[in-house]
Motif scaffolding. Structure first.
Motif, PDB file in Angstrom:
ATOM      1  N   TRP A   1      15.760  -7.583  43.902  1.00 20.58           N
ATOM      2  CA  TRP A   1      15.207  -8.625  44.779  1.00 20.58           C
ATOM      3  C   TRP A   1      16.309  -9.185  45.655  1.00 20.58           C
ATOM      4  N   PHE A   2      15.895  -9.701  46.814  1.00 19.72           N
ATOM      5  CA  PHE A   2      16.822 -10.289  47.765  1.00 19.72           C
ATOM      6  C   PHE A   2      16.427 -11.731  48.052  1.00 19.72           C
ATOM      7  N   ALA A   3      17.407 -12.525  48.473  1.00 20.23           N
ATOM      8  CA  ALA A   3      17.086 -13.879  48.919  1.00 20.23           C
ATOM      9  C   ALA A   3      16.137 -13.830  50.104  1.00 20.23           C
ATOM     10  N   VAL A   4      16.280 -12.811  50.932  1.00 18.84           N
ATOM     11  CA  VAL A   4      15.328 -12.517  52.008  1.00 18.84           C
ATOM     12  C   VAL A   4      14.668 -11.193  51.645  1.00 18.84           C
ATOM     13  N   SER A   5      13.477 -11.244  51.115  1.00 18.24           N
ATOM     14  CA  SER A   5      12.827 -10.035  50.607  1.00 18.24           C
ATOM     15  C   SER A   5      11.603  -9.669  51.438  1.00 18.24           C
ATOM     16  N   CYS A   6      11.839  -9.472  52.742  1.00 19.35           N
ATOM     17  CA  CYS A   6      10.748  -9.022  53.600  1.00 19.35           C
ATOM     18  C   CYS A   6      10.441  -7.547  53.389  1.00 19.35           C
ATOM     19  N   CYS A   7      11.451  -6.761  53.012  1.00 24.40           N
ATOM     20  CA  CYS A   7      11.272  -5.312  52.959  1.00 24.40           C
ATOM     21  C   CYS A   7      10.409  -4.824  51.794  1.00 24.40           C
ATOM     22  N   PRO A   8      10.585  -5.298  50.553  1.00 21.74           N
ATOM     23  CA  PRO A   8       9.756  -4.763  49.464  1.00 21.74           C
ATOM     24  C   PRO A   8       8.251  -4.876  49.712  1.00 21.74           C
ATOM     25  N   PRO A   9       7.708  -6.048  50.079  1.00 19.53           N
ATOM     26  CA  PRO A   9       6.259  -6.080  50.319  1.00 19.53           C
ATOM     27  C   PRO A   9       5.843  -5.324  51.579  1.00 19.53           C
ATOM     28  N   ASN A  10       6.755  -5.169  52.544  1.00 17.16           N
ATOM     29  CA  ASN A  10       6.438  -4.381  53.727  1.00 17.16           C
ATOM     30  C   ASN A  10       6.242  -2.915  53.351  1.00 17.16           C
ATOM     31  N   VAL A  11       7.154  -2.387  52.511  1.00 16.27           N
ATOM     32  CA  VAL A  11       7.009  -1.023  52.016  1.00 16.27           C
ATOM     33  C   VAL A  11       5.724  -0.897  51.202  1.00 16.27           C
ATOM     34  N   ALA A  12       5.446  -1.887  50.381  1.00 16.13           N
ATOM     35  CA  ALA A  12       4.267  -1.826  49.512  1.00 16.13           C
ATOM     36  C   ALA A  12       2.976  -1.776  50.311  1.00 16.13           C
ATOM     37  N   ARG A  13       2.883  -2.557  51.378  1.00 12.00           N
ATOM     38  CA  ARG A  13       1.638  -2.548  52.149  1.00 12.00           C
ATOM     39  C   ARG A  13       1.476  -1.242  52.917  1.00 12.00           C
ATOM     40  N   LEU A  14       2.591  -0.640  53.357  1.00  7.25           N
ATOM     41  CA  LEU A  14       2.488   0.634  54.059  1.00  7.25           C
ATOM     42  C   LEU A  14       2.120   1.762  53.106  1.00  7.25           C
ATOM     43  N   PHE A  15       2.746   1.818  51.934  1.00  8.81           N
ATOM     44  CA  PHE A  15       2.397   2.859  50.972  1.00  8.81           C
ATOM     45  C   PHE A  15       0.934   2.760  50.549  1.00  8.81           C
ATOM     46  N   ALA A  16       0.452   1.543  50.315  1.00  6.49           N
ATOM     47  CA  ALA A  16      -0.928   1.381  49.857  1.00  6.49           C
ATOM     48  C   ALA A  16      -1.932   1.823  50.909  1.00  6.49           C
ATOM     49  N   SER A  17      -1.587   1.711  52.178  1.00  2.49           N
ATOM     50  CA  SER A  17      -2.506   2.065  53.264  1.00  2.49           C
ATOM     51  C   SER A  17      -2.188   3.414  53.891  1.00  2.49           C
ATOM     52  N   LEU A  18      -1.315   4.207  53.275  1.00  6.20           N
ATOM     53  CA  LEU A  18      -0.786   5.402  53.911  1.00  6.20           C
ATOM     54  C   LEU A  18      -1.851   6.440  54.253  1.00  6.20           C
ATOM     55  N   GLY A  19      -2.902   6.494  53.468  1.00  3.39           N
ATOM     56  CA  GLY A  19      -3.965   7.451  53.767  1.00  3.39           C
ATOM     57  C   GLY A  19      -4.569   7.263  55.143  1.00  3.39           C
ATOM     58  N   ALA A  20      -4.474   6.058  55.672  1.00  2.00           N
ATOM     59  CA  ALA A  20      -5.059   5.766  56.987  1.00  2.00           C
ATOM     60  C   ALA A  20      -4.236   6.329  58.133  1.00  2.00           C
ATOM     61  N   TYR A  21      -3.044   6.868  57.855  1.00  2.69           N
ATOM     62  CA  TYR A  21      -2.187   7.419  58.894  1.00  2.69           C
ATOM     63  C   TYR A  21      -2.184   8.949  58.907  1.00  2.69           C
ATOM     64  N   VAL A  22      -3.046   9.571  58.132  1.00  2.00           N
ATOM     65  CA  VAL A  22      -3.019  11.025  57.961  1.00  2.00           C
ATOM     66  C   VAL A  22      -3.776  11.749  59.066  1.00  2.00           C
ATOM     67  N   ALA A  23      -4.955  11.274  59.426  1.00  2.00           N
ATOM     68  CA  ALA A  23      -5.838  12.045  60.308  1.00  2.00           C
ATOM     69  C   ALA A  23      -6.671  11.125  61.184  1.00  2.00           C
ATOM     70  N   THR A  24      -7.217  11.703  62.261  1.00  2.00           N
ATOM     71  CA  THR A  24      -8.092  11.000  63.193  1.00  2.00           C
ATOM     72  C   THR A  24      -9.192  11.956  63.640  1.00  2.00           C
ATOM     73  N   VAL A  25     -10.164  11.413  64.352  1.00  2.00           N
ATOM     74  CA  VAL A  25     -11.182  12.249  64.994  1.00  2.00           C
ATOM     75  C   VAL A  25     -11.362  11.799  66.438  1.00  2.00           C
ATOM     76  N   ASP A  26     -11.931  12.696  67.246  1.00  3.09           N
ATOM     77  CA  ASP A  26     -12.335  12.345  68.600  1.00  3.09           C
ATOM     78  C   ASP A  26     -13.624  13.092  68.914  1.00  3.09           C
ATOM     79  N   ASP A  27     -14.029  13.115  70.179  1.00  5.19           N
ATOM     80  CA  ASP A  27     -15.269  13.782  70.549  1.00  5.19           C
ATOM     81  C   ASP A  27     -15.239  15.273  70.237  1.00  5.19           C
ATOM     82  N   ALA A  28     -14.035  15.855  70.228  1.00  6.24           N
ATOM     83  CA  ALA A  28     -13.934  17.303  70.044  1.00  6.24           C
ATOM     84  C   ALA A  28     -13.838  17.727  68.592  1.00  6.24           C
ATOM     85  N   GLY A  29     -13.246  16.884  67.735  1.00  9.39           N
ATOM     86  CA  GLY A  29     -13.085  17.310  66.357  1.00  9.39           C
ATOM     87  C   GLY A  29     -12.106  16.462  65.577  1.00  9.39           C
TER      88      GLY A  29
END
Length: 646
Positions: free
Chosen positions: A404-432
Motif C-alpha cells: 500500500w502507498f500513502a497515495v494509492s490511486c494505482c491499485p484500485p485503478n488496476v482493479a477496475r480495469l482488470f474487472a472490466s477487461l472483457g469489455a475491451y476485447v471485441a466490437t461490432v458494426d454494421d458489417a460484422g
C-alpha cells in the motif's frame, strides 16, 4: 443532440451514442482462460479484498462514517483525494459483480454504498475533506482540492453499477445523480466558470449522461472541456501546463503536463467530441495521440518521463532509469485509446492498448495481486528492498512492489480495469465483428441487424501466436470477421475454411462470407523474439537495443545472471545480438547472448577513442530474458530493458 442508444443493458465502461464501432459488454464477452483470465481471477479473489482492507486500515472508508457523524474535521484520514480511491474500489466491485456474479462482493459493495450515502448532504454535495464545520469551504481550492475529480470517480462507479445491475436497490446511482445535479447547478453556464485541477469529471459526466439519458450531464462535460486552457486555475511553480490549463484542448498538439491528468482529459474530450459531433475537436485529439505515441511514449507503452510533476518530458526525452511511467497513466492511456478506437475503428489504437496492458498495467501488481508498483522504471540500478507489510510506503520510493502507498490511486485503478477487461476485447458494426485483443473467450452477441452471433476464441496467446476463431452459428447472409494484425507482426498468416494460409499484413485483416457453424478462421502471429532499436533522437538509449516477444517487452533481471552480477555490467555485443542466433527461444524461454565487461579502474571515467583497442571482455555468456511484467517477483534484483550494444 439526442442520446439515441439504449445503454442500460450494455455492461461496458464506454458507450458512445454513435461511432465507427459498438462496444460489447461483459454479458457479451467472457474471458475464459489464459493470462487475462488468471489476472481477473486473482483480482476478484485477492486484490479487491486487499484494497478494501487497506482502505479500512488507513481510515479512508471511515471518513464517510465520521462525516455522517459530524466528527470528520477532527478525525479525517488520508489525502484530500482519498474519497476517490473508495469510489474506484466501488467501480471495481461493480464490474466484478457483472463479470462473475459474486454475491459476496455484491454484499460488500452494498455495505460500502450505505456508508457513503449517509455522508451525502441535502443538496447533493459529497466530500469528506471540504465543506463541513472546521473544514475549508467547498471549492475553495480547485487547483489541488480534487473535489470534482472525486465526483468523477463516484460517477464512474455509478455507471458500472447501473450497467451491470440496473435493478440494484443499494442507491449508488441515486447518490451519483444527486451529486451530478449539484455539479451542474454549481458549475453550469450561470455558475462558477472554473475547472478542477485534476481532470476526471469530464469523461465521468459524459458517461453518466449516456447511461442515464440526462443530456445536461453531457453538456456540463462539454463546458468543462471548453473552459480548460482559459486560465481559470492559478499559476503554479510547475506552470499551468501541469494541469492542462495553459492552452485550449482543441489547440493542443501533444499531451503535456501531468500524464494521468492529460490522458483523463483527452478521454473526456473524445466523449464530448462524439456527443457534440465536433469533428475539429476530435481531429485535434487524434493529432495529440499521434504525437504523444511517436515522441513521448516508452517502449512499454508507459507515459511520463519526469518524477517532478509526474509529467511528460519533451519530445524524445525518455530516460529508462528515471522513467516515472505511472500505472495510472497507463490506465488513462487505455481510456483515451479505446475511445478513439470506438470513434474511428483504427487498429493502431488497439495496438497501443495491448502494449500498455501487457507492459504497464500488468506490471504493477504482484503475481499474488496484493502488492503494486506505483511507477514503472525500465532500469533498476540497485537491488530493491522489501517494503514494510503493515504500513503504507511513499508512492515512488519503493524499489519493490508495496502492499500500500500513502497515495494509492494505482491499485484500485488496476482493479477496475482488470474487472472490466472483457469489455475491451471485441466490437461490432454494421458489417460484422471485430476482435481487438486476443484472449480465450466466448463472444455471444448480435449484429446491428439483430442476427445472433456466437464465436469462440481459442488461443494460448501471447505464449503462442496461433489464434483460432470458431464460429458457432450459421447465417445465410454474409458478415465480416475483422482481426487485428499488430504492427510488429510482419509475416502473419490467415487461414480461412477451405483455403491455404495467406499473408496477413499489419493492420486489419477481414474475412467476409456466409459463415456456417463450425467454420474456423485461424490467424498465426509470429511471436518469436525480435530485436528492437530506438530512434536515434532518444538520447538516453542511443546505442542500446531491446528485445520483444509478441506484445511483451522483455528485460534482463540480475537473478538470472550466472554470478548474480549487477545488470549495469551487462554489455550486449552489437554484432552478436543483431545476428539471427544471438537471441533465440528454447522451450518457451528467450535466451540472449551477451558480453560482460570488466571495467578498468580509473581516476577519470572518460578516455580517447582507440579504434584498435581491445574491449575489456571477461566472458561471453547466455542468460534468460523474462517478460518485463514479471520482474521483481523473485525478490530484490536489478533490471534493465534497454541493453547496451556498443
Amino acid at each position: 443532440m439526442n442520446l439515441t442508444r439504449t445503454t442500460l443493458a450494455v455492461a461496458t465502461p464506454v458507450v458512445p451514442s454513435h461511432g465507427a464501432l459498438r462496444p460489447l459488454g461483459l454479458e457479451e464477452v467472457r474471458i475464459t482462460g489464459g493470462v487475462w483470465a488468471d489476472r481477473q481471477a486473482v483480482n476478484g479473489r485477492a486484490t479487491l479484498a486487499h484494497i478494501e482492507y487497506w482502505m479500512e486500515h488507513e481510515g479512508w472508508i471511515g471518513n464517510f462514517d465520521a462525516a455522517a457523524a459530524g466528527t470528520v474535521a477532527a478525525h479525517r484520514a488520508g489525502r484530500e483525494f482519498s474519497d476517490s480511491e473508495v469510489y474506484k474500489l466501488l467501480e471495481a466491485m461493480a464490474w466484478e459483480v457483472g463479470r462473475s456474479d459474486d454475491a459476496e462482493v455484491d454484499a460488500r459493495l452494498e455495505s460500502l454504498v450505505a456508508r457513503i450515502a449517509a455522508a451525502q448532504e441535502s443538496d447533493g454535495y459529497l466530500n469528506t475533506q471540504f465543506g463541513r464545520p472546521g473544514q475549508r469551504a467547498r471549492y475553495s481550492d480547485l487547483e489541488w482540492g480534487h473535489e470534482l475529480y472525486c465526483f468523477g470517480h463516484l460517477f464512474q462507479a455509478a455507471v458500472a453499477r447501473l450497467r451491470t445491475r440496473p435493478g440494484a436497490t443499494d442507491g449508488l446511482v441515486d447518490v451519483a445523480r444527486r451529486a451530478a445535479d449539484h455539479v451542474c447547478a454549481t458549475f453550469g453556464a450561470g455558475g462558477l466558470q472554473r475547472v478542477c485541477g485534476h481532470p476526471e469529471i469530464e469523461p465521468a459526466l459524459a458517461e453518466l449522461g449516456r447511461a442515464t439519458g440526462e443530456q445536461r450531464y453531457v453538456d456540463q462535460a462539454a463546458l468543462f472541456i471548453a473552459r480548460r486552457g482559459t486560465g481559470t486555475l492559478a499559476d503554479i511553480e510547475l506552470g499551468r501546463s501541469y494541469y492542462q490549463d495553459d492552452v485550449l484542448v482543441r489547440a493542443a498538439t501533444v499531451l503535456q503536463g501531468h500524464a494521468v491528468r492529460a490522458n483523463y482529459l483527452a478521454a473526456g474530450a473524445v466523449d464530448v467530441a462524439i456527443e457534440t459531433d465536433d469533428g475539429e475537436l476530435l481531429a485535434a485529439l487524434t493529432t495529440q495521440w499521434e504525437n504523444t505515441v511517436a515522441h513521448r511514449t516508452y517502449i512499454t507503452g508507459g507515459q511520463g518521463a519526469h518524477h517532478s510533476g509526474e509529467s511528460f518530458g519533451d519530445d524524445w526525452e525518455l530516460p529508462p532509469d528515471r522513467a516515472y511511467s505511472e500505472t495510472c497513466a497507463g490506465v488513462g492511456s487505455v481510456m483515451f485509446s479505446w475511445r478513439l478506437l470506438l470513434a474511428q475503428g483504427l487498429p493502431r489504437y488497439a495496438d497501443l492498448i495491448e502494449r500498455t496492458l501487457y507492459n504497464v498495467v500488468a506490471t504493477s501488481p504482484s503475481h499474488e495481486g496484493t502488492a503494486f508498483f506505483y511507477t514503472n522504471t525500465l532500469h533498476q540500478r540497485r537491488p530493491g528492498t522489501a517494503p514494510a507489510t503493515d504500513v503504507a510506503v511513499p508512492r515512488a520510493t519503493s524499489s519493490l512492489r508495496a502492499p500500500w502507498f500513502a497515495v494509492s490511486c494505482c491499485p484500485p485503478n488496476v482493479a477496475r480495469l482488470f474487472a472490466s477487461l472483457g469489455a475491451y476485447v471485441a466490437t461490432v458494426d454494421d458489417a460484422g465483428l471485430q476482435i481487438h485483443q486476443y484472449v480465450p473467450a466466448q463472444i455471444r452477441t448480435h449484429l446491428t441487424d439483430s442476427r445472433a452471433l456466437d464465436v469462440d476464441v481459442e488461443t494460448d496467446y501471447p505464449h503462442d501466436g496461433r489464434i483460432r476463431i470458431v464460429v458457432r452459428t450459421s447465417h445465410d447472409e454474409p458478415w465480416t470477421l475483422s482481426l487485428r494484425v499488430p504492427a510488429w507482426a510482419t509475416g502473419a498468416t490467415l487461414t480461412t475454411p477451405g483455403e491455404s494460409p495467406a499473408p496477413a499484413v499489419p493492420g486489419t485483416t477481414r474475412v467476409t462470407r456466409a459463415f456456417k457453424a463450425g467454420d474456423v478462421v485461424e490467424l498465426q502471429l509470429p511471436v518469436g523474439p525480435r530485436v528492437v532499436v530506438p530512434d536515434a533522437r532518444i538520447d538516453a538509449v542511443r546505442g542500446c537495443v531491446a528485445v520483444e516477444r509478441g506484445p511483451e517487452v522483455l528485460c534482463l533481471e540480475s537473478v538470472d545472471l550466472a554470478e548474480a552480477g549487477a545488470v549495469r555490467d551487462a554489455d550486449v555485443g552489437h554484432v552478436r545480438l543483431t545476428s539471427r542466433d544471438s537471441v533465440r527461444e528454447v522451450d518457451g524461454q528467450v535466451v540472449a547472448r551477451f558480453e560482460v565487461d570488466a571495467p578498468a579502474a580509473a581516476a577519470w571515467p572518460y578516455e580517447d577513442v582507440d579504434p584498435d583497442g581491445d574491449r575489456r571482455t571477461t566472458a561471453v555468456v547466455e542468460t534468460p530474458l523474462i517478460a518485463y511484467h514479471d520482474w521483481a517477483n523473485r525478490g530484490p534484483s536489478t533490471m534493465r530493458v534497454w541493453l547496451p550494444s556498443t
